[in-house]
Write an enzyme that holds these catalytic residues in place. Structure first.
Site, PDB file in Angstrom:
ATOM      1  N   ARG A 142      29.278  91.535  25.589  1.00  0.00           N
ATOM      2  CA  ARG A 142      30.048  91.068  24.433  1.00  0.00           C
ATOM      3  C   ARG A 142      31.478  91.581  24.453  1.00  0.00           C
ATOM      4  O   ARG A 142      32.419  90.832  24.149  1.00  0.00           O
ATOM      5  CB  ARG A 142      29.361  91.472  23.121  1.00  0.00           C
ATOM      6  CG  ARG A 142      30.045  90.892  21.894  1.00  0.00           C
ATOM      7  CD  ARG A 142      29.244  91.109  20.630  1.00  0.00           C
ATOM      8  NE  ARG A 142      29.120  92.524  20.291  1.00  0.00           N
ATOM      9  CZ  ARG A 142      28.476  92.957  19.194  1.00  0.00           C
ATOM     10  NH1 ARG A 142      27.904  92.082  18.359  1.00  0.00           N
ATOM     11  NH2 ARG A 142      28.397  94.243  18.930  1.00  0.00           N
ATOM     12  N   LYS A 236      35.064  90.813  18.523  1.00  0.00           N
ATOM     13  CA  LYS A 236      34.933  92.161  17.962  1.00  0.00           C
ATOM     14  C   LYS A 236      36.198  92.942  18.315  1.00  0.00           C
ATOM     15  O   LYS A 236      36.223  93.762  19.237  1.00  0.00           O
ATOM     16  CB  LYS A 236      33.682  92.857  18.500  1.00  0.00           C
ATOM     17  CG  LYS A 236      33.257  94.078  17.680  1.00  0.00           C
ATOM     18  CD  LYS A 236      31.904  94.569  18.137  1.00  0.00           C
ATOM     19  CE  LYS A 236      31.459  95.810  17.364  1.00  0.00           C
ATOM     20  NZ  LYS A 236      31.204  95.530  15.940  1.00  0.00           N
ATOM     21  N   GLU A 269      28.439  86.850   6.619  1.00  0.00           N
ATOM     22  CA  GLU A 269      28.052  88.174   7.118  1.00  0.00           C
ATOM     23  C   GLU A 269      28.596  89.248   6.191  1.00  0.00           C
ATOM     24  O   GLU A 269      29.353  88.962   5.260  1.00  0.00           O
ATOM     25  CB  GLU A 269      28.599  88.387   8.532  1.00  0.00           C
ATOM     26  CG  GLU A 269      30.117  88.301   8.619  1.00  0.00           C
ATOM     27  CD  GLU A 269      30.655  88.456  10.035  1.00  0.00           C
ATOM     28  OE1 GLU A 269      29.930  88.981  10.890  1.00  0.00           O
ATOM     29  OE2 GLU A 269      31.809  88.049  10.270  1.00  0.00           O
TER      30      GLU A 269
END
Length: 386
Positions: A142, A236, A269
């Site tokens: 990721r 991220k 989220e």
């Protein structure tokens, strides 16, 4: 001759040089001129409050020392010794240093690193449990994907980065904690473009946290802080200001976290965790990952939950759009993330979830993920050679 005005040079030296430039702004307000436009006299008038302010200013300047490198490091050590908290920083890797550091006072990043002053960096985290790194490969995939989306080149290939991360944990001697690591476009200058950066950088730190994972139910609210658009929410990155403000908003309301809704009004989220629900039909329901961060822990929970479907404890697993009405009417609600694992939600805004008590499915999922961290397959557990 006694009636002649004093030479300006004499007055200037008397009234100005003694106070240097701090008084220069007062001079123009205290000049007196003769009828012919010549200087008659120059006087500086200062009140007691101005005297006190200038004295304080002078003292402040005198109190700022110029430090050597060794003196600065010594002060960093003293500051670290005075800090208290649940987290201990046991080891740090820096590609700038080209090695691993175990003294927290030296765990620093160059201020001209564009991750610091421009936010041009990405990060990820892997849990350390019983001397193993949990889902290291999944988190590593990721961060590399995040780096590619952020146009950050890798300082090393994937295998080299993995070895560095494992070695950093080994040097820390930590057997339970977390490993956090960053890829930055690197140091170089203070421009907006990274064209002046020498090369990308890798940083990693091992954190030992004494706070245990909790299964106690919590309250959440709906966030009023705008959610990041999908292009940025799915990366991220270190640009966490909206996340921070959302978390602070929740804490100010006596809640644990704030829940984001997407631009279409569907549940998205939390500030650093995913959201899951158990419907009245005993479905495990999660929002789609196309507009939010693809949570490694949430995806692992979805995989582990298949066992509960086989056992008849869940009817099925579904990932899709979730309305606020569906969420608030669910039998159970939970937050899912690497920092909390699975945490039951008892109240959302003014609405109780289910009967307002911790539900059995959230506890079962927490047990499954904890067991997976301790004894899961080699695909999710990487041993650390201490």
């Amino acid at each position: 001759m006694a009636s002649l005005p004093k030479p300006i040079s004499h007055v200037y030296s008397q009234h100005v040089f003694t106070d240097h430039w701090h008084n220069s702004f007062i001079i123009s307000q205290n000049l007196s001129f003769s009828r012919h436009g010549s200087f008659k006299e120059m006087r500086i008038v200062r009140g007691s409050k101005q005297n006190e302010a200038l004295a304080d200013f002078n003292n402040q300047i005198c109190d700022v020392p110029i430090l050597s490198c060794s003196e600065a490091i010594e002060r960093l050590k003293i500051n670290r010794e005075n800090w208290e908290g649940n987290q201990q920083f046991l080891a740090m890797y820096s590609s700038i240093f080209g090695g691993i550091i175990t003294d927290p006072a030296a765990m620093v990043i160059p201020i001209d690193d564009h991750m610091v002053h421009r936010g041009h960096g990405v990060f990820d985290t892997a849990a350390i449990m019983d001397g193993h790194l949990y889902e290291l490969d999944q988190h590593l995939d990721r961060i590399i994907r995040s780096a590619s989306m952020s146009k950050i080149g890798l300082p090393f290939d994937r295998e080299r980065i993995k070895k560095i991360l494992i070695q950093t944990v080994s040097a820390s001697k930590c057997r339970s904690g977390s490993l956090r690591y960053w890829l930055s476009v690197g140091p170089g200058d203070f421009q907006l473009s990274p064209s002046g950066c020498h090369r990308s950088a890798l940083y990693a730190i091992v954190i030992q946290d004494q706070s245990p994972f909790s299964s106690k139910g919590i309250k959440v609210i709906t966030s009023s802080v705008p959610i990041k658009p999908p292009q940025f929410a799915t990366v991220k990155s270190v640009n966490y200001l909206p996340n921070v403000l959302s978390k602070m908003e929740a804490e100010e309301s006596g809640a644990f976290a704030a829940i984001w809704l997407d631009n279409d009004g569907f549940i998205a989220e939390g500030p650093n965790m995913n959201v899951g629900f158990i419907t009245k039909e005993m479905e495990l329901l999660m929002p789609r990952f196309d507009k939010i961060l693809s949570g490694c822990t949430a995806k692992r929970v979805l995989t582990l939950a298949e066992q509960m479907v086989r056992e008849g404890k869940l009817s099925k697993i579904r990932v899709g759009n979730v309305t606020v009405e569906e969420g608030k009417k669910a039998e159970e609600m939970m937050l899912i993330g690497s920092g909390i694992l699975v945490r039951p939600v008892l109240q959302w805004d003014e609405q109780l979830i289910g009967d307002g008590k911790e539900g059995p499915v959230a506890q079962a999922l927490l047990d499954l993920i904890m067991e997976d961290m301790r004894s899961g397959p080699h695909t999710v557990r990487v041993p650390v050679p201490y």
